[in-house]
Write a protein that holds these residues in place. Sequence first.
Motif, short mmCIF file in Angstrom:
data_model
loop_
_atom_site.label_atom_id
_atom_site.label_comp_id
_atom_site.label_asym_id
_atom_site.label_seq_id
_atom_site.Cartn_x
_atom_site.Cartn_y
_atom_site.Cartn_z
N ASN A 103 0.82 -1.22 0.00
CA ASN A 103 0.00 0.00 0.00
C ASN A 103 0.85 1.27 0.00
OD1 ASN A 103 -3.08 -0.51 0.25
ND2 ASN A 103 -2.19 -2.03 1.60
N LEU A 104 1.98 1.22 0.67
CA LEU A 104 2.90 2.37 0.66
C LEU A 104 3.46 2.61 -0.74
CD1 LEU A 104 4.89 1.93 4.01
CD2 LEU A 104 3.26 3.75 3.45
N THR A 121 2.80 5.92 -3.00
CA THR A 121 3.95 6.67 -3.52
C THR A 121 3.86 6.81 -5.03
OG1 THR A 121 5.34 5.85 -1.70
CG2 THR A 121 6.46 6.76 -3.64
N ALA A 122 3.52 5.73 -5.71
CA ALA A 122 3.43 5.76 -7.18
C ALA A 122 2.36 6.73 -7.66
CB ALA A 122 3.15 4.36 -7.71
#
Length: 259
Positions: free
Chosen positions: A27-28, A32-33
């Motif tokens: 999920n991080l 970020t993407a």
Amino acid sequence: MISNLVGGTLLDAMGASSIIWLLVLGNLLHTTASFFLPADPRLIDNRTLGKGARLDWKQLSQFVQPGFWLILCSISTIQASHSLLYAFGTIYWREIGISANMTGIFWSISVFAEVILLFFSKKLLGRITWRALLIIGAVTAVARWVIMPIQLPEYGFLILQMFHAGSFACSHLGAMFFISETVDDEISGTAQGLYTMLNGLTMSLATFASGFFYGRFDGDAFYLMATFGLVSLAMLALARLFPVGHIGAGKVDNTEPSA
């Protein structure tokens, strides 16, 4: 596909306790993407996004057709038949002695088969009807879930996972082709929203029931999922008794789309 492969390898190496941290990491990375997504080209020159046509009740009431909802229910039932696999597939494979690494490969190959079919979807348009796609999806689902309780060798499950192109992708394409032929582009988003709502509701109920079925029958619960495909075929046949009129932003056309 890559995340399934990597996840299976890490699960084998780090144990089940690592799952929550793998989900957090995923999920991080997703968040970020999202910061690096390109800007909408319609906003680069300070242009505002266009608004869709406003719908009045007369237009919305066109969706109140028995045939339309029978077909959507048929599609949602096929999709809901996957609920047991999504919720307990990994547990089932681990219980019959298949490694987490191979389980990751199983998930990856199903996604690969789905993507390949969707990649060639434009070539299918005009060559095969939405009704034929739904029949293929339902029949493939029945075959897939009848075979699933059999303790196959690993390559057998690998082949069986390719059936995802039929049970999932064909039924999804059938839904999109049906909406495309039946509903004007201006309000196709409403039709897709109704389909998504019904699909989510059916899937959530089936997933809830899957817990009871798997707890009581273990792998044999997949036989119950096969009945979903049969019910879907029955609803699709019943829908022929209720022709679906074309749903447009303007007047109603009672001509049924080709199938």
